[in-house]
Design an enzyme around this catalytic site. Structure first.
Site, mmCIF file in Angstrom:
data_model
loop_
_atom_site.group_PDB
_atom_site.id
_atom_site.type_symbol
_atom_site.label_atom_id
_atom_site.label_comp_id
_atom_site.label_asym_id
_atom_site.label_seq_id
_atom_site.Cartn_x
_atom_site.Cartn_y
_atom_site.Cartn_z
ATOM 1 N N ARG A 1 16.079 -33.860 -7.244
ATOM 2 C CA ARG A 1 17.207 -33.946 -8.166
ATOM 3 C C ARG A 1 17.921 -35.271 -7.947
ATOM 4 N NH1 ARG A 1 21.407 -29.394 -10.217
ATOM 5 N NH2 ARG A 1 22.539 -30.706 -11.668
ATOM 6 N N GLU B 1 10.068 -27.603 -1.201
ATOM 7 C CA GLU B 1 10.868 -28.590 -0.489
ATOM 8 C C GLU B 1 11.840 -29.192 -1.499
ATOM 9 O OE1 GLU B 1 10.719 -29.477 2.784
ATOM 10 O OE2 GLU B 1 9.256 -27.870 3.045
ATOM 11 N N LEU C 1 -3.239 -35.395 -15.438
ATOM 12 C CA LEU C 1 -1.929 -34.836 -15.083
ATOM 13 C C LEU C 1 -1.506 -33.747 -16.071
ATOM 14 C CD1 LEU C 1 0.852 -34.994 -13.534
ATOM 15 C CD2 LEU C 1 1.545 -36.628 -15.304
ATOM 16 N N SER D 1 18.281 -27.503 -20.865
ATOM 17 C CA SER D 1 18.441 -26.152 -20.320
ATOM 18 C C SER D 1 19.060 -25.226 -21.361
ATOM 19 C CB SER D 1 19.330 -26.199 -19.065
ATOM 20 O OG SER D 1 20.683 -26.345 -19.439
ATOM 21 N N HIS E 1 20.866 -40.765 -22.367
ATOM 22 C CA HIS E 1 19.644 -39.946 -22.467
ATOM 23 C C HIS E 1 18.456 -40.810 -22.879
ATOM 24 C CE1 HIS E 1 21.897 -36.439 -21.597
ATOM 25 N NE2 HIS E 1 22.603 -36.462 -22.722
ATOM 26 N N ASP F 1 18.983 -35.756 -13.537
ATOM 27 C CA ASP F 1 20.430 -35.663 -13.739
ATOM 28 C C ASP F 1 21.098 -37.037 -13.639
ATOM 29 O OD1 ASP F 1 22.849 -34.472 -14.200
ATOM 30 O OD2 ASP F 1 23.048 -33.593 -12.202
ATOM 31 N N SER G 1 20.383 -25.300 -10.175
ATOM 32 C CA SER G 1 20.866 -25.138 -11.559
ATOM 33 C C SER G 1 19.884 -24.461 -12.510
ATOM 34 C CB SER G 1 21.268 -26.500 -12.133
ATOM 35 O OG SER G 1 22.296 -27.073 -11.376
ATOM 36 N N GLY H 1 24.559 -38.926 -18.278
ATOM 37 C CA GLY H 1 25.924 -39.056 -18.818
ATOM 38 C C GLY H 1 26.748 -40.040 -18.007
ATOM 39 N N ARG I 1 22.019 -29.019 -6.207
ATOM 40 C CA ARG I 1 21.874 -27.652 -6.711
ATOM 41 C C ARG I 1 20.544 -27.551 -7.443
ATOM 42 N NH1 ARG I 1 26.948 -29.125 -8.448
ATOM 43 N NH2 ARG I 1 26.156 -29.765 -10.478
HETATM 44 C C1 FPP Z 1 21.115 -34.521 -17.418
HETATM 45 O O1 FPP Z 1 22.047 -35.580 -17.372
HETATM 46 C C2 FPP Z 1 20.089 -34.779 -18.407
HETATM 47 C C3 FPP Z 1 19.860 -34.029 -19.527
HETATM 48 C C4 FPP Z 1 20.633 -32.819 -19.843
HETATM 49 C C5 FPP Z 1 18.857 -34.417 -20.522
HETATM 50 C C6 FPP Z 1 17.626 -35.067 -19.969
HETATM 51 C C7 FPP Z 1 16.823 -35.579 -21.071
HETATM 52 C C8 FPP Z 1 16.067 -36.697 -21.015
HETATM 53 C C9 FPP Z 1 15.900 -37.539 -19.802
HETATM 54 C C10 FPP Z 1 15.302 -37.123 -22.208
HETATM 55 C C11 FPP Z 1 14.147 -36.172 -22.341
HETATM 56 C C12 FPP Z 1 13.261 -36.616 -23.364
HETATM 57 C C13 FPP Z 1 12.144 -35.949 -23.711
HETATM 58 C C14 FPP Z 1 11.260 -36.587 -24.687
HETATM 59 C C15 FPP Z 1 11.750 -34.644 -23.176
HETATM 60 P P1 FPP Z 1 23.573 -35.288 -17.701
HETATM 61 O O2 FPP Z 1 23.813 -35.584 -19.141
HETATM 62 O O3 FPP Z 1 23.930 -33.889 -17.286
HETATM 63 O O4 FPP Z 1 24.279 -36.346 -16.796
HETATM 64 P P2 FPP Z 1 25.760 -36.237 -16.192
HETATM 65 O O5 FPP Z 1 25.731 -35.116 -15.201
HETATM 66 O O6 FPP Z 1 25.949 -37.590 -15.557
HETATM 67 O O7 FPP Z 1 26.714 -35.998 -17.339
#
Ligand code: FPP
Length: 245
Positions: A187, A206, A126, A60, A32, A15, A195, A18, A193
């Site tokens: 997280r 844990e 892995l 999600s 991202h 998380d 989520s 953004g 959370r």
């Molecule tokens: C949450 O941050 C992150 C996501 C919803 C997307 C996570 C995706 C990646 C790290 C790239 C994955 C790539 C592959 C190849 C599987 P947020 O956008 O909710 O952050 P914020 O809460 O600060 O807005």
């Protein structure tokens, strides 16, 4: 000195992409992209620490509510990830499973995922699970529907159902994946959370939280958390660690 035990299975809610983008004055999709770079390093670090299973929350069932630009940006990143990382994942003997129904993603993303999963299928290092279009409640609902169907057609008797049976109807416990419940869920970004991540499977996990935004999360901070995990006293509802409920 004795080597500290590492968790068998780590789950990560990645998380803060953004907020990282906002702090750097760049579009969310750049956040991202930075998150993907962070994920690349954490996958290899997980493998190097001898942890057997890693599950990350990449997209999600609720993430569809975001703008089309952001959603397609994340899906494009999957293609980019496969193109840039497939060789290294293979060289590190990584095996990949997808938790979630991904057939509604754009064709280029589906093709990239299928290519990656197929190429790494025989690897025995892995086990890297990517939760994609995944929701814990959605997963439980799908399992309940399948269980009801199996009871209706007579292949199962409701009287005999066990918790292990339910686990086996989830993505993680299905016969082809057979992934144990996570020992530790991390997280990032200061939110505390779960989520809708591994809802059934996290009953005894844990939990660890850090204020670090996911793109800034380093293998060093990760290693510190894995080290701290060894000092947790897991009781599973009993008095001593037993590994059972
Ligand atoms: C949450 O941050 C992150 C996501 C919803 C997307 C996570 C995706 C990646 C790290 C790239 C994955 C790539 C592959 C190849 C599987 P947020 O956008 O909710 O952050 P914020 O809460 O600060 O807005």
């Amino acid at each position: 000195m004795d080597k500290k035990p590492v968790p068998t299975h780590v789950g990560i809610i990645m998380d803060g992409n953004g907020r990282w983008a906002k702090a750097h004055g760049v579009p969310r999709v750049m956040g991202h992209n930075a998150g993907m770079q962070s994920m690349k390093k954490i996958v290899i670090a997980t493998s190097n620490m001898g942890i057997k299973y890693l599950t990350v929350y990449a997209f999600s069932t609720e993430n569809w509510k975001r703008s089309t630009e952001e959603v397609s940006g994340i899906f494009n990143l999957i293609v980019k990830y496969v193109n840039s990382e497939l060789e290294e994942l293979d060289a590190n003997n990584v095996h990949i499973n997808i938790f979630g129904q991904y057939d509604m993603l754009p064709k280029a993303s589906i093709d990239a995922i299928d290519k990656m999963v197929g190429r790494l299928a025989d690897n025995e290092g892995l086990v890297f699970n990517i939760a994609l279009n995944y929701g814990g409640r959605d997963e439980i609902l799908r399992s309940v529907k399948q269980l009801c169907e199996d009871c209706r057609n007579g292949s199962r008797d409701p009287e005999d159902l066990t918790e292990d049976d339910i686990s086996r109807y989830l993505w993680s416990g299905s016969a082809n994946f057979n992934v144990p419940d996570p020992d530790l869920i991390i997280r990032t970004s200061g939110e505390e959370r779960i989520s809708n991540f591994l809802t059934w499977q996290s009953a005894y996990s844990e939990l660890m939280f850090t204020d670090t935004l996911w793109p800034d999360f380093t293998p060093e901070e990760y290693a510190e958390m894995i080290d701290a995990y060894a000092d947790r006293d897991r009781r599973f509802g009993g008095r001593k660690e037993s590994g059972t409920k």
